[in-house]
Design an enzyme around this catalytic site. Structure first.
Site, PDB file in Angstrom:
ATOM      1  N   ARG A 102     -13.698  -1.475  19.944  1.00 40.44           N
ATOM      2  CA  ARG A 102     -12.908  -1.249  18.452  1.00 40.44           C
ATOM      3  C   ARG A 102     -11.552  -1.588  18.654  1.00 40.44           C
ATOM      4  NH1 ARG A 102     -15.151   3.191  14.105  1.00 40.44           N
ATOM      5  NH2 ARG A 102     -16.834   1.569  14.010  1.00 40.44           N
ATOM      6  N   HIS A 129     -16.693  -6.162  11.088  1.00 39.46           N
ATOM      7  CA  HIS A 129     -17.627  -5.223  11.731  1.00 39.46           C
ATOM      8  C   HIS A 129     -18.933  -5.639  11.574  1.00 39.46           C
ATOM      9  CE1 HIS A 129     -18.906  -1.560  12.848  1.00 39.46           C
ATOM     10  NE2 HIS A 129     -18.673  -0.607  11.674  1.00 39.46           N
ATOM     11  N   GLN A 132     -22.249  -3.276  12.211  1.00 33.96           N
ATOM     12  CA  GLN A 132     -22.495  -2.658  11.265  1.00 33.96           C
ATOM     13  C   GLN A 132     -23.549  -3.268  10.317  1.00 33.96           C
ATOM     14  OE1 GLN A 132     -21.432   0.480   9.813  1.00 33.96           O
ATOM     15  NE2 GLN A 132     -23.113  -0.009   8.470  1.00 33.96           N
ATOM     16  N   ASP A 223     -17.323   1.065   0.821  1.00 35.65           N
ATOM     17  CA  ASP A 223     -16.690   1.336   1.762  1.00 35.65           C
ATOM     18  C   ASP A 223     -15.317   2.222   1.380  1.00 35.65           C
ATOM     19  OD1 ASP A 223     -15.671   1.757   4.598  1.00 35.65           O
ATOM     20  OD2 ASP A 223     -15.094  -0.536   4.787  1.00 35.65           O
ATOM     21  N   CYS A 263     -21.263   2.115   4.767  1.00 41.87           N
ATOM     22  CA  CYS A 263     -21.120   2.222   6.159  1.00 41.87           C
ATOM     23  C   CYS A 263     -21.021   3.473   6.706  1.00 41.87           C
ATOM     24  CB  CYS A 263     -20.162   1.052   6.614  1.00 41.87           C
ATOM     25  SG  CYS A 263     -18.615   1.414   5.695  1.00 41.87           S
ATOM     26  N   ARG A 291     -28.366   1.451  12.824  1.00 42.09           N
ATOM     27  CA  ARG A 291     -27.319   1.122  13.934  1.00 42.09           C
ATOM     28  C   ARG A 291     -27.742   1.199  15.340  1.00 42.09           C
ATOM     29  NH1 ARG A 291     -21.935   1.402  12.403  1.00 42.09           N
ATOM     30  NH2 ARG A 291     -21.776   0.121  14.084  1.00 42.09           N
TER      31      ARG A 291
HETATM   32  N1  NVA Z   1     -13.442  -0.202   6.430  1.00 45.16           N
HETATM   33  C1  NVA Z   1     -13.476   0.660   7.431  1.00 45.16           C
HETATM   34  C2  NVA Z   1     -14.874   0.745   8.119  1.00 45.16           C
HETATM   35  C3  NVA Z   1     -15.105   2.250   8.733  1.00 45.16           C
HETATM   36  C4  NVA Z   1     -16.531   2.002   9.562  1.00 45.16           C
HETATM   37  C5  NVA Z   1     -12.287   1.039   8.548  1.00 45.16           C
HETATM   38  O1  NVA Z   1     -12.193   0.271   8.970  1.00 45.16           O
HETATM   39  O2  NVA Z   1     -11.854   2.245   8.522  1.00 45.16           O
HETATM   40  N1   CP Z   2     -19.900   2.949  10.028  1.00 41.77           N
HETATM   41  C1   CP Z   2     -19.064   2.908  11.350  1.00 41.77           C
HETATM   42  O1   CP Z   2     -18.836   2.277  11.894  1.00 41.77           O
HETATM   43  O2   CP Z   2     -19.007   4.419  11.579  1.00 41.77           O
HETATM   44  P1   CP Z   2     -18.078   5.030  12.609  1.00 41.77           P
HETATM   45  O3   CP Z   2     -16.566   4.729  12.360  1.00 41.77           O
HETATM   46  O4   CP Z   2     -18.294   6.375  12.648  1.00 41.77           O
HETATM   47  O5   CP Z   2     -18.312   4.328  14.097  1.00 41.77           O
END
Ligand code: NVA
Ligand code: CP
Length: 306
Positions: A102, A129, A132, A223, A263, A291
């Protein structure tokens, strides 16, 4: 699923239509218990951003396969002191069987994938993502018994989750509409790619009009308005994104059987109201559970155990 063995998943479009369909079928079979798989391998998690669901669902999925997980917290590894990705990737390649990352830059994932032979999985970048959206599609499939011909409307920031939804829906035969404020639309390259994948099978619509997007849709999706790394912009974005809030008034425009997806984590009262999150259309907790099943299918497939 042999075709996925040893591959990376950096973008959702790394999968073909058939590969995505097989992954979703395997995820459903793993969830129902009609299939059990064993894979005693080691997954590394290298997360430069916070995570609850992705970290824990990947770990639980690997444990269910009988494998091991190493959480490679960047702050206590040499990556935080500037060891280059090219060196880190070649070393982790010798210890691990698969690595989920990540991070911010999609380019960094590509560098990891270039230098490591093991599968590299995008566990969220600023661009996409994909893991997801495997779970999101599984949730739509189990809610309606089909993906083909359903319509998903995404309301909000046209960034990572929206990008993977555009590609995933196009691959899965789901009509997709993304409604975002003018300066927050998805990147044209991804929209074009989604349209090329969809061809004349399904519609790919990008709009600034939340009501046009929501009309008749079977799934409403949102989101956060400020993603990780954009926290200082959160307050200034509230008035810009307010018209895109998923609330009971917007839900009125959707199909009467519509499901609501997010998400997570959610900011109640911003992109989604508490009433909708807790209401009868919400599938948020099933979506979060999926997930784990979708990623178990993915891990087993990339590791050659499916
Ligand atoms: N768009 C959000 C998704 C989190 C799962 C982010 O990147 O923070
Ligand atoms: N939806 C998602 O990716 O959640 P987290 O940021 O908690 O992993």
């Amino acid at each position: 699923m042999g075709a996925l063995t040893g591959r990376d998943l950096l973008r959702l479009s790394d999968l073909s239509v058939g590969e995505l369909q097989e992954l979703l079928e395997l995820a459903a079979a793993l969830k129902s218990g009609s299939v059990t798989l064993q894979c005693q391998k080691t997954l590394g998690l290298l997360f430069y951003k916070a995570s609850t669901r992705t970290r824990v669902s990947f770990s639980a999925a690997m444990f269910r396969l009988g494998g091991q997980v190493l959480d490679l917290n960047p702050s206590v590894t040499q990556v935080s002191r500037g060891e280059p990705i090219a060196d880190t990737a070649r070393v982790l390649d010798r210890y691990l069987d698969i690595l989920a990352i990540r991070t911010f830059e999609q380019r960094d994932l590509e560098t990891f994938a270039h230098y490591a032979n093991i599968p590299i999985v995008n566990a969220l970048s600023d661009l996409e993502h994909p893991c997801q959206v495997l779970a999101d599609l599984q949730t739509i499939q189990e809610s309606f018994g089909t993906l083909a011909g359903t319509t998903l409307a995404y309301l909000g920031d046209g960034n990572n989750v929206a990008h993977s939804l555009l590609l995933g829906c196009a691959l899965a035969g789901v009509n997709v509409r993304v409604a975002s404020p003018p300066d927050y639309q998805p990147v044209p390259e991804i929209v074009e790619q989604a349209r090329a994948i969809a061809g004349d099978r399904t519609e790919v619509v990008v709009t600034t009009d939340p009501i046009a997007a929501a009309k008749g849709a079977q799934a409403l999706y949102t989101d956060v308005w400020a993603s990780m790394g954009q926290e200082d912009l959160a307050q200034s974005r509230v008035p810009i994104f307010q018209p895109y809030q998923v609330n009971e008034a917007l839900l009125e425009y959707a199909d009467s059987a519509a499901i609501v997806l997010h998400c997570l984590p959610a900011h109640r009262g911003e992109e989604i109201t508490d009433a909708v999150m807790e209401g009868p259309h919400s599938r948020l907790w099933d979506q979060a559970e999926n997930r784990m099943h979708a990623q178990q299918a993915l891990l087993a497939s990339l590791l050659g155990a499916a």
